[in-house]
Design an enzyme around this catalytic site. Structure first.
Site, PDB file in Angstrom:
ATOM      1  CB  CYS A  44      49.633  60.101  23.791  1.00  0.00           C
ATOM      2  SG  CYS A  44      49.138  58.906  22.553  1.00  0.00           S
TER       3      CYS A  44
ATOM      4  CG  HIS B 140      43.816  61.169  23.902  1.00  0.00           C
ATOM      5  ND1 HIS B 140      44.862  61.982  24.276  1.00  0.00           N
ATOM      6  CD2 HIS B 140      44.396  60.030  23.418  1.00  0.00           C
ATOM      7  CE1 HIS B 140      46.010  61.369  24.024  1.00  0.00           C
ATOM      8  NE2 HIS B 140      45.760  60.164  23.508  1.00  0.00           N
ATOM      9  CD  GLU B 141      42.487  56.647  23.986  1.00  0.00           C
ATOM     10  OE1 GLU B 141      43.062  56.174  22.997  1.00  0.00           O
ATOM     11  OE2 GLU B 141      43.109  57.041  24.997  1.00  0.00           O
TER      12      GLU B 141
ATOM     13  CG  HIS C 123      44.893  57.634  19.222  1.00  0.00           C
ATOM     14  ND1 HIS C 123      46.176  57.859  18.778  1.00  0.00           N
ATOM     15  CD2 HIS C 123      44.947  57.802  20.569  1.00  0.00           C
ATOM     16  CE1 HIS C 123      46.953  58.168  19.806  1.00  0.00           C
ATOM     17  NE2 HIS C 123      46.232  58.139  20.903  1.00  0.00           N
TER      18      HIS C 123
HETATM   19 ZN   LIG Z   1      46.929  58.559  22.808  1.00  0.00          ZN
END
Ligand SMILES: [Zn+2]
Length: 206
Positions: free
Chosen positions: A140, A182-183, A186
């Site tokens: 990341c 993953h995004e 966030h």
């Molecule tokens: Zn990330």
């Protein structure tokens, strides 16, 4: 009967005011951050090891009013793209909170499309996860010098807005599905490291 009608009107008005506040344009303080692009048009990537940065990284993002005529939004989307394309620290995806903006905006490299283009998504969420999962190595931009093994669904269904269209629904598979998960994490204030229970699976790279 008349009173009931007034009540309904009041409730609708209240709902309208609340919903129009929830999906809004950038605030003046957000614009201040957005206007801090460097000479290369990039924004500073927040790092979890920095206490101030981590507060923003762990916050849930709000929706954004998508308007392709809004130059602030166009500028921000370009700056976010340039940031993920930084040749010194390139990524396969980036989320707005990683540059200090808690809004539902992400760029994802679409390895499932020809020539693997980067695409931008607004107000995105995952509406279905496959039960089947795979372990894969992740890194990341906001977690320097680490990589780790994360379990992710092999297939997901996403719902999002684009600059031109509202409420698109799409099925995504494979590595691209991992990037989306993953995004979107966030946007919910979750880092991949939070998904690794066995810290032995987190490897220091430097
Ligand atoms: Zn990330």
């Amino acid at each position: 009967m008349k009173i009931a009608n007034y009540k309904t009107y009041f409730l609708l008005l209240t709902f309208y005011i609340f919903s129009s506040c929830a999906v809004n344009k950038f605030t003046p303080s957000e614009l201040q951050i957005i206007n801090k692009v460097n000479d290369n048009g990039r924004l500073r990537v927040l790092l979890v090891e920095n206490t101030q940065d981590s507060i923003i990284l762990y916050k849930k993002s709000n929706e954004i009013k998508v308007d392709n005529e809004n130059t602030d939004l166009q500028n921000f989307v370009q700056a976010l793209y340039k940031t993920v394309q930084d040749p010194e620290k390139p990524g396969v995806g980036i989320a707005a909170p990683q540059v200090g903006i808690n809004r539902s905006i992400i760029w994802v490299q679409r390895f499932d499309k020809e020539a693997a283009p980067f695409d931008v998504y607004f107000n995105i969420q995952i509406i279905k996860y496959s039960d089947e999962k795979n372990n894969g190595m992740e890194g990341c931009l906001s977690v320097d010098n680490y990589r780790g093994t994360v379990s992710r669904s092999t297939e997901i269904t996403i719902k999002y807005d684009t600059f031109d269209h509202k409420n698109q629904i799409e099925n995504i598979k494979g590595f691209t599905a991992v990037i989306f998960q993953h995004e979107i994490d966030h946007l919910n204030g979750i880092l991949y490291t939070d998904r690794i229970q066995d810290k032995a699976l987190l490897i220091k790279t430097q």
